[in-house]
Design a protein around this motif. Sequence first.
Motif, PDB file in Angstrom:
ATOM      1  N   ARG A   3      -3.229  -2.496  -8.330  1.00 12.28           N
ATOM      2  CA  ARG A   3      -4.451  -2.325  -7.545  1.00 12.28           C
ATOM      3  C   ARG A   3      -4.376  -3.100  -6.231  1.00 12.28           C
ATOM      4  O   ARG A   3      -4.955  -2.702  -5.235  1.00 12.28           O
ATOM      5  CB  ARG A   3      -5.633  -2.781  -8.384  1.00 12.28           C
ATOM      6  N   ILE A   4      -3.654  -4.235  -6.227  1.00  7.45           N
ATOM      7  CA  ILE A   4      -3.494  -5.066  -5.038  1.00  7.45           C
ATOM      8  C   ILE A   4      -2.007  -5.191  -4.715  1.00  7.45           C
ATOM      9  O   ILE A   4      -1.202  -5.500  -5.580  1.00  7.45           O
ATOM     10  CB  ILE A   4      -4.046  -6.485  -5.270  1.00  7.45           C
ATOM     11  N   GLU A   5      -1.647  -4.960  -3.462  1.00  4.83           N
ATOM     12  CA  GLU A   5      -0.267  -5.151  -3.008  1.00  4.83           C
ATOM     13  C   GLU A   5      -0.291  -6.016  -1.757  1.00  4.83           C
ATOM     14  O   GLU A   5      -0.902  -5.647  -0.749  1.00  4.83           O
ATOM     15  CB  GLU A   5       0.380  -3.794  -2.695  1.00  4.83           C
ATOM     16  N   ILE A   6       0.343  -7.183  -1.831  1.00  2.04           N
ATOM     17  CA  ILE A   6       0.413  -8.066  -0.671  1.00  2.04           C
ATOM     18  C   ILE A   6       1.470  -7.520   0.274  1.00  2.04           C
ATOM     19  O   ILE A   6       2.629  -7.353  -0.097  1.00  2.04           O
ATOM     20  CB  ILE A   6       0.722  -9.517  -1.083  1.00  2.04           C
ATOM     21  N   TYR A  24      -3.154  -7.308   2.861  1.00  9.08           N
ATOM     22  CA  TYR A  24      -2.912  -6.654   1.571  1.00  9.08           C
ATOM     23  C   TYR A  24      -3.540  -5.264   1.543  1.00  9.08           C
ATOM     24  O   TYR A  24      -4.446  -4.955   2.306  1.00  9.08           O
ATOM     25  CB  TYR A  24      -3.460  -7.510   0.412  1.00  9.08           C
ATOM     26  N   ARG A  25      -2.982  -4.466   0.666  1.00  6.45           N
ATOM     27  CA  ARG A  25      -3.513  -3.125   0.427  1.00  6.45           C
ATOM     28  C   ARG A  25      -4.229  -3.180  -0.915  1.00  6.45           C
ATOM     29  O   ARG A  25      -3.707  -3.724  -1.894  1.00  6.45           O
ATOM     30  CB  ARG A  25      -2.387  -2.101   0.379  1.00  6.45           C
ATOM     31  N   MET A  26      -5.418  -2.600  -0.942  1.00 10.70           N
ATOM     32  CA  MET A  26      -6.225  -2.627  -2.166  1.00 10.70           C
ATOM     33  C   MET A  26      -6.710  -1.219  -2.479  1.00 10.70           C
ATOM     34  O   MET A  26      -7.211  -0.513  -1.598  1.00 10.70           O
ATOM     35  CB  MET A  26      -7.426  -3.559  -1.979  1.00 10.70           C
ATOM     36  N   GLN A  27      -6.526  -0.844  -3.729  1.00 12.21           N
ATOM     37  CA  GLN A  27      -7.034   0.454  -4.169  1.00 12.21           C
ATOM     38  C   GLN A  27      -8.504   0.296  -4.525  1.00 12.21           C
ATOM     39  O   GLN A  27      -8.883  -0.580  -5.321  1.00 12.21           O
ATOM     40  CB  GLN A  27      -6.246   0.956  -5.381  1.00 12.21           C
ATOM     41  N   GLN A  28      -9.341   1.127  -3.919  1.00  8.09           N
ATOM     42  CA  GLN A  28     -10.773   1.105  -4.169  1.00  8.09           C
ATOM     43  C   GLN A  28     -11.089   1.809  -5.490  1.00  8.09           C
ATOM     44  O   GLN A  28     -10.249   2.502  -6.060  1.00  8.09           O
ATOM     45  CB  GLN A  28     -11.506   1.793  -3.010  1.00  8.09           C
ATOM     46  N   GLU A  33      -7.316   3.904  -0.617  1.00 10.39           N
ATOM     47  CA  GLU A  33      -6.690   2.614  -0.336  1.00 10.39           C
ATOM     48  C   GLU A  33      -7.231   2.051   0.963  1.00 10.39           C
ATOM     49  O   GLU A  33      -7.589   2.797   1.874  1.00 10.39           O
ATOM     50  CB  GLU A  33      -5.171   2.775  -0.235  1.00 10.39           C
TER      51      GLU A  33
END
Length: 192
Positions: A3-6, A24-28, A33
């Motif tokens: 769900r979270i990618e730094i 970071y990229r976060m999936q809602q 994203e």
Amino acid sequence: MSRIEILEQKLLSDNWYVLHKYTYRMQQRDGSEQVQSREVYDRGNGATILLYNRQHGSVVLTRQFRFPTFVNGNTDGLLIEACAGLLDDDAPEDCIRREVAEETGYRVGPVRKVFEAYMSPGSVTEILHFFVAEYDKADKIGAGGGLAHEGEDIDVLEMPFQQALAQVASGEIRDAKTIMLLQYAQLHGLLN
């Protein structure tokens, strides 16, 4: 993908403690994203304690200068607080016993952990471990006041519990950890 990618971690400061900027990229929740950036301050985890004397209806608190409060409008920079300190690689129970001796001059017997909390989760990593313990005048082993080589100049305050609660209501006590511990003591009848 988690769900979270730094995506990036950048060191901004390693002076007093460590400040990083993360992207970071976060999936809602809806599956989309979003890329966000945040600064994160890591000062380590800590412990705090409310010392109370059931027989006398009193608590031991400290008063010390806190520069960040001074620059944010606290005219003398002094805060009334529950004893606290950073873990410094110690177990929370060992840390709080050390801090109690250094700051208040008391040696405490059994300490009871009552909860832990993130104090400012929007920007600070710290988890604070909250304790309570009974004290007695016979437990006083030194003057307290903190460690001079760490720049500490701490007043030890013993006051009636009801006075401490009144100081929360009046705004004289404005430290979050102290307010939380005093309210815990009130809710759980530690000094009734």
